[in-house]
Scaffold this motif. Structure first.
Motif, PDB file in Angstrom:
ATOM      1  N   UNK A 181     102.709  15.655  38.678  1.00 39.51           N
ATOM      2  CA  UNK A 181     101.788  16.118  39.724  1.00 39.51           C
ATOM      3  C   UNK A 181     100.475  15.343  39.778  1.00 39.51           C
ATOM      4  N   UNK A 182      99.942  14.996  38.622  1.00 41.70           N
ATOM      5  CA  UNK A 182      98.687  14.247  38.597  1.00 41.70           C
ATOM      6  C   UNK A 182      98.867  12.884  39.258  1.00 41.70           C
ATOM      7  N   UNK A 183      99.961  12.214  38.932  1.00 41.50           N
ATOM      8  CA  UNK A 183     100.223  10.908  39.525  1.00 41.50           C
ATOM      9  C   UNK A 183     100.520  11.027  41.013  1.00 41.50           C
ATOM     10  N   UNK A 184     101.160  12.119  41.411  1.00 42.52           N
ATOM     11  CA  UNK A 184     101.450  12.329  42.833  1.00 42.52           C
ATOM     12  C   UNK A 184     100.160  12.399  43.641  1.00 42.52           C
ATOM     13  N   UNK A 185      99.158  13.112  43.113  1.00 39.71           N
ATOM     14  CA  UNK A 185      97.866  13.200  43.804  1.00 39.71           C
ATOM     15  C   UNK A 185      97.206  11.830  43.886  1.00 39.71           C
ATOM     16  N   UNK A 186      97.318  11.055  42.827  1.00 38.76           N
ATOM     17  CA  UNK A 186      96.742   9.708  42.838  1.00 38.76           C
ATOM     18  C   UNK A 186      97.469   8.813  43.838  1.00 38.76           C
ATOM     19  N   UNK A 187      98.784   8.929  43.880  1.00 39.20           N
ATOM     20  CA  UNK A 187      99.553   8.111  44.817  1.00 39.20           C
ATOM     21  C   UNK A 187      99.247   8.481  46.265  1.00 39.20           C
ATOM     22  N   UNK A 188      99.028   9.770  46.503  1.00 32.54           N
ATOM     23  CA  UNK A 188      98.662  10.194  47.853  1.00 32.54           C
ATOM     24  C   UNK A 188      97.309   9.608  48.247  1.00 32.54           C
ATOM     25  N   UNK A 189      96.389   9.528  47.284  1.00 31.18           N
ATOM     26  CA  UNK A 189      95.091   8.901  47.538  1.00 31.18           C
ATOM     27  C   UNK A 189      95.245   7.407  47.811  1.00 31.18           C
ATOM     28  N   UNK A 190      96.121   6.754  47.059  1.00 32.96           N
ATOM     29  CA  UNK A 190      96.378   5.331  47.309  1.00 32.96           C
ATOM     30  C   UNK A 190      96.818   5.114  48.752  1.00 32.96           C
ATOM     31  N   UNK A 191      97.663   6.019  49.228  1.00 34.54           N
ATOM     32  CA  UNK A 191      98.185   5.888  50.588  1.00 34.54           C
ATOM     33  C   UNK A 191      97.091   6.109  51.630  1.00 34.54           C
ATOM     34  N   UNK A 192      96.332   7.181  51.496  1.00 35.98           N
ATOM     35  CA  UNK A 192      95.341   7.516  52.524  1.00 35.98           C
ATOM     36  C   UNK A 192      94.157   6.553  52.530  1.00 35.98           C
ATOM     37  N   UNK A 193      93.809   6.004  51.367  1.00 32.82           N
ATOM     38  CA  UNK A 193      92.610   5.166  51.283  1.00 32.82           C
ATOM     39  C   UNK A 193      92.726   3.882  52.098  1.00 32.82           C
ATOM     40  N   UNK A 194      93.956   3.441  52.365  1.00 30.78           N
ATOM     41  CA  UNK A 194      94.124   2.204  53.132  1.00 30.78           C
ATOM     42  C   UNK A 194      93.643   2.357  54.577  1.00 30.78           C
ATOM     43  N   UNK A 195      93.496   3.591  55.031  1.00 31.52           N
ATOM     44  CA  UNK A 195      93.050   3.831  56.402  1.00 31.52           C
ATOM     45  C   UNK A 195      91.549   4.095  56.501  1.00 31.52           C
ATOM     46  N   UNK A 196      90.866   4.119  55.360  1.00 30.68           N
ATOM     47  CA  UNK A 196      89.451   4.494  55.345  1.00 30.68           C
ATOM     48  C   UNK A 196      88.584   3.539  56.156  1.00 30.68           C
ATOM     49  N   UNK A 197      88.745   2.239  55.964  1.00 31.29           N
ATOM     50  CA  UNK A 197      87.858   1.276  56.613  1.00 31.29           C
ATOM     51  C   UNK A 197      87.877   1.419  58.130  1.00 31.29           C
ATOM     52  N   UNK A 198      89.066   1.526  58.687  1.00 28.31           N
ATOM     53  CA  UNK A 198      89.168   1.614  60.148  1.00 28.31           C
ATOM     54  C   UNK A 198      88.556   2.915  60.657  1.00 28.31           C
ATOM     55  N   UNK A 199      88.904   4.031  60.021  1.00 22.88           N
ATOM     56  CA  UNK A 199      88.421   5.330  60.496  1.00 22.88           C
ATOM     57  C   UNK A 199      86.912   5.441  60.316  1.00 22.88           C
ATOM     58  N   UNK A 200      86.393   5.013  59.165  1.00 24.28           N
ATOM     59  CA  UNK A 200      84.939   5.042  58.933  1.00 24.28           C
ATOM     60  C   UNK A 200      84.218   4.239  60.007  1.00 24.28           C
ATOM     61  N   UNK A 201      84.754   3.073  60.323  1.00 17.73           N
ATOM     62  CA  UNK A 201      84.123   2.207  61.317  1.00 17.73           C
ATOM     63  C   UNK A 201      84.089   2.859  62.692  1.00 17.73           C
ATOM     64  N   UNK A 202      85.196   3.435  63.107  1.00 17.11           N
ATOM     65  CA  UNK A 202      85.244   4.038  64.440  1.00 17.11           C
ATOM     66  C   UNK A 202      84.348   5.267  64.543  1.00 17.11           C
ATOM     67  N   UNK A 203      84.290   6.071  63.482  1.00 20.27           N
ATOM     68  CA  UNK A 203      83.422   7.250  63.510  1.00 20.27           C
ATOM     69  C   UNK A 203      81.962   6.833  63.618  1.00 20.27           C
ATOM     70  N   UNK A 204      81.569   5.799  62.885  1.00 19.40           N
ATOM     71  CA  UNK A 204      80.177   5.359  62.911  1.00 19.40           C
ATOM     72  C   UNK A 204      79.823   4.585  64.176  1.00 19.40           C
ATOM     73  N   UNK A 205      80.777   3.846  64.723  1.00 18.25           N
ATOM     74  CA  UNK A 205      80.500   3.083  65.942  1.00 18.25           C
ATOM     75  C   UNK A 205      80.520   3.965  67.186  1.00 18.25           C
ATOM     76  N   UNK A 206      81.415   4.956  67.186  1.00 20.66           N
ATOM     77  CA  UNK A 206      81.599   5.795  68.376  1.00 20.66           C
ATOM     78  C   UNK A 206      81.664   7.272  67.976  1.00 20.66           C
ATOM     79  N   UNK A 207      80.583   7.825  67.454  1.00 22.91           N
ATOM     80  CA  UNK A 207      80.632   9.208  66.962  1.00 22.91           C
ATOM     81  C   UNK A 207      80.989  10.235  68.028  1.00 22.91           C
TER      82      UNK A 207
END
Length: 368
Positions: A310-336
């Motif tokens: 279970x601990x590794x599963x949570x980490x793996x889920x974070x690995x997956x979601x973190x790849x989308x952070x840059x794009x989403x952060x950018x769009x939220x800040x550019x076009x709130x």
């Protein structure tokens, strides 16, 4: 009995150690179970892909290829989304306009603009740790200017989000309401120990810092003890708690962006306006009558990712979601005001929600 919301589950483990053995984790990897027949959630993903079209999916592939190739020094850079603007001239112009609106001298504005342009010119292969101090100073100023019209309301998946992840993972069990009702409890004031209110709901996939994986593992262990002793109501209750922390790591703002240049998790980096705006967007687009119906990726999902740790599963889920952070952060800040109409934000969010639903199914199977 069902424990109240302030219980941590730790004392349960100590009380029952003599009553049952906890099944041990036999591996640290999760493998996707393959279904021959596509479920409705997969068809919904494919409908989004059809709207993006061939050109749009090429853009998705190029973005994910870039993310996979980023060196660690970029992944760990404070306000890394600000550097990501190097890939988008329109985003660069917006950032420069934000700097122009700073209440500082013209000399300082020129200094900030030149420094940021230098970051973009060297992105991604020539970034160094020496850039961290500059980004740590400029990043908060950019966010403040971009989001000054949006006060923080509160950051967390909405109650319905967490409840759905737990409820639908139970595969129709007669006890599924116990899981649903417990799943949002960890967001209640006082549930976490002082100082861990936000830390325990985070796992930074690059810095490997945060408490969510450990909390997921802990409540999974107590749920297994309840199962071994025939206490299925309590087992589902604690599965709901474990599900909460597993689901948190499926949110890009819970897997990146809250660690400073020295590797410290900071509450003020986690509790940001952009974080709150994004989670409000997800909540507003969750139900059946909304445009993107993110909740359907949970209720209509029949697939799972096998969980053996279970601990590794949570980490793996974070690995997956973190790849989308840059794009989403950018769009939220550019076009709130309007980022919610961006099809790529919707597609990346849908992928994170569905992946999290699959992990929840796997966690339930591991416990029950």
């Amino acid at each position: 009995m069902i424990f109240n919301k302030s219980g941590t589950g730790i004392f349960v483990l100590a009380m029952l150690l003599g009553m049952a053995l906890i099944p041990s984790a036999i591996a640290s990897t999760e493998e996707q179970q393959t279904n021959i027949i596509k479920d409705s959630a997969q068809l919904q993903i494919e409908a989004l892909e059809a709207k993006l079209g061939e050109e749009g999916m090429k853009k998705v592939a190029d973005y994910l290829e870039l993310e996979a190739s980023l060196p660690d020094v970029v992944r760990r850079m404070p306000y890394r989304g600000l550097a990501f603007a190097a890939t988008d001239p329109e985003s660069q112009a917006i950032k420069m306009n934000y700097i122009e609106n700073f209440t500082v001298s013209e000399k300082e504005k020129k200094k900030y603009k030149a420094g940021l342009q230098d970051i973009w010119d060297r992105y991604p292969d020539k970034i160094t740790k020496d850039d961290y101090a500059f980004m740590s100073k400029l990043g908060p100023m950019i966010e403040e200017e971009a989001l000054k019209e949006h006060p923080v309301v509160g950051v967390k998946w909405a109650k319905s989000n967490h409840r759905d992840f737990a409820y639908y993972a139970c595969d129709g069990s007669a006890y599924r309401n116990y899981a649903r009702d417990a799943a949002d409890d960890p967001d209640d004031p006082g549930f976490e120990l002082p100082g861990y209110r936000y830390y325990n709901h985070y796992w930074d996939a690059d810095w490997e810092i945060g408490g969510a994986p450990g909390r997921c593992d802990g409540f999974t262990g107590t749920a297994q003890i309840w199962v071994a002793n025939g206490r299925m109501e309590d087992a589902h209750h604690d599965f709901g708690l474990a599900s909460h922390y597993l689901s948190d790591t499926g949110n890009p703002f819970h897997s990146a962006g809250a660690v400073d240049q020295f590797g410290n998790f900071l509450d003020n980096l986690f509790v940001g306006v952009n974080h709150e705006l994004y989670e409000t967007y997800i909540s507003n687009q969750w139900g059946a009558g909304t445009t993107y119906k993110f909740g359907n990726y949970v209720s209509n999902n029949t697939q799972s990712i096998t969980v053996t740790d279970p601990e590794q599963a949570a980490k793996n889920n974070a690995d997956y979601s973190s790849q989308y952070f840059d794009y989403i952060w950018t769009k939220v800040n550019d076009y709130p005001q309007t980022f919610g109409s961006d099809m790529y934000v919707a597609y990346y969010t849908a992928q994170c929600v569905r992946q999290t639903a699959k992990y929840n199914h796997g966690l339930y199977d591991y416990i029950i």
